[in-house]
Motif scaffolding. Structure first.
Motif: not given
Ligand code: OGA
Ligand code: NI
Length: 335
Positions: A10-26
């Protein structure tokens, strides 16, 4: 970061955050003195200054390390060695233990809530419930029974002193039978085993969560990998291994009972690419039928209660019905 594997898509795909945002948030916050959890010497725990520093750490950080807690170093070393021995037992032996152990005394598991997770956490764990001597002697595994019992004997004495200090600061003078029921009726010692992980960026050792305990008292080895949510920020602060220290964190129960004076802070574990890590948390929990809510003594000066009264077993079952999801569990008790 997207807090659960379940809502990762949901976070990556549906909310269009993408994998880059995931890494930034870590992102991990560089360590400096402003951003390190306190280390407190417990030798003179009855001194006002020591009690003040515990209070300040519990209100500002919700996480602190304790040195000179009274658990002898050989009890700590023997415990660690027995944890390795346990997980190195032949698979068949562990399987048989899992099948033949009553879950109210011994539980062996992998990940957190496997039925509710779309990606498993990278950990195996054994829980030894600190129950009657009779059950302990009948069911705790022989490779670690004596070491775990010896450790718990000292740890319990420390936990009582620490809870006394934390309650005193909430104007509760005595632990008493009723408070004991609502704070430390059930203790279990966890042996957590995080094997070296070839792709630590792809899985969590433990995903972000807050504990549903009163307090958690954790011993970690020297590998590192535990991070807590930074104050006023999105990043993560390392909890560096300190030889012989205990890592203490406030759990949701004390956050609720103190009406948010004490903070139950989100934390997570990053697996290590090269080395196996072990940690040994003691989860200090209320009795299943205990009613948890803000203490009347914490509602002085006309403060409104932020939480309702909940039965602890309902809170517990809610936590385990889903994957780890940051600080969301506590909404269950919010007014
Ligand atoms: C837990 C936990 C941290 C660690 O088991 O709740 O946060 O370092 N463990 O193993
Ligand atoms: Ni935890």
């Amino acid at each position: 970061m997207p807090t659960t594997p379940t809502n990762l898509i949901d976070f990556l795909v549906n909310q269009a955050n993408g994998v880059k945002a995931r890494l930034d948030k870590c992102k991990i916050i560089p360590q400096d003195s402003e951003q390190s959890i306190p280390i407190i010497d417990f030798t003179n725990w009855e001194d006002i200054q020591v009690q003040d520093s515990i209070f300040s750490a519990a209100t500002k950080w919700g996480f602190f390390q304790i040195v000179n807690h009274g658990i002898p170093i050989n009890a700590v070393d023997d415990l660690k060695a027995s944890v390795h021995k346990f997980f190195e037992l032949p698979v068949e032996e562990k399987k048989s233990l899992k099948e033949n152990s009553p879950p109210d005394v011994v539980r062996l598991a992998t990940s957190f809530s496997p039925h509710a997770e779309s990606v498993l956490e990278w950990k195996d764990h054994l829980h030894l419930v600190y129950t009657s001597e009779e059950k302990i002697h009948a069911y705790w595994p022989p490779v670690c029974k004596d070491q775990a019992l010896e450790y718990m004997k000292y740890a319990e004495a420390f936990i009582r002193k620490l809870l006394k200090v934390l309650l005193k600061k909430l104007n509760v003078k005595e632990l008493g039978r009723e408070r004991e029921h609502a704070l430390m009726d059930t203790m279990s010692l966890g042996f957590v085993y995080y094997p070296a992980c070839p792709a630590p960026e792809l899985v969590s050792g433990v995903s972000p969560h807050s504990d549903i305990t009163s307090i958690t008292v954790l011993l970690q080895d020297d590998i590192g990998g535990l991070y807590v949510r930074g104050k006023d920020s999105d990043g993560w602060i390392n909890v560096p291994p300190v030889n012989g220290a205990l890592v203490v964190n406030i759990g949701d129960v004390l956050q609720i009972m103190s009406n948010e004076c004490y903070k139950s802070i989100e934390h997570r574990v990053v697996a290590n690419r090269n080395k196996t890590r072990i940690s040994m948390p003691i989860f200090v929990n209320p009795a299943p039928d205990a009613i948890i809510g803000p203490l009347s003594k914490t509602l002085k000066n006309g403060d409104e209660p932020l939480y309702k009264q909940v039965v602890y077993s309902d809170y517990f079952n809610h936590f385990f019905s889903k994957a780890h999801d940051g600080k969301k569990t506590i909404e269950f008790a919010k007014i």
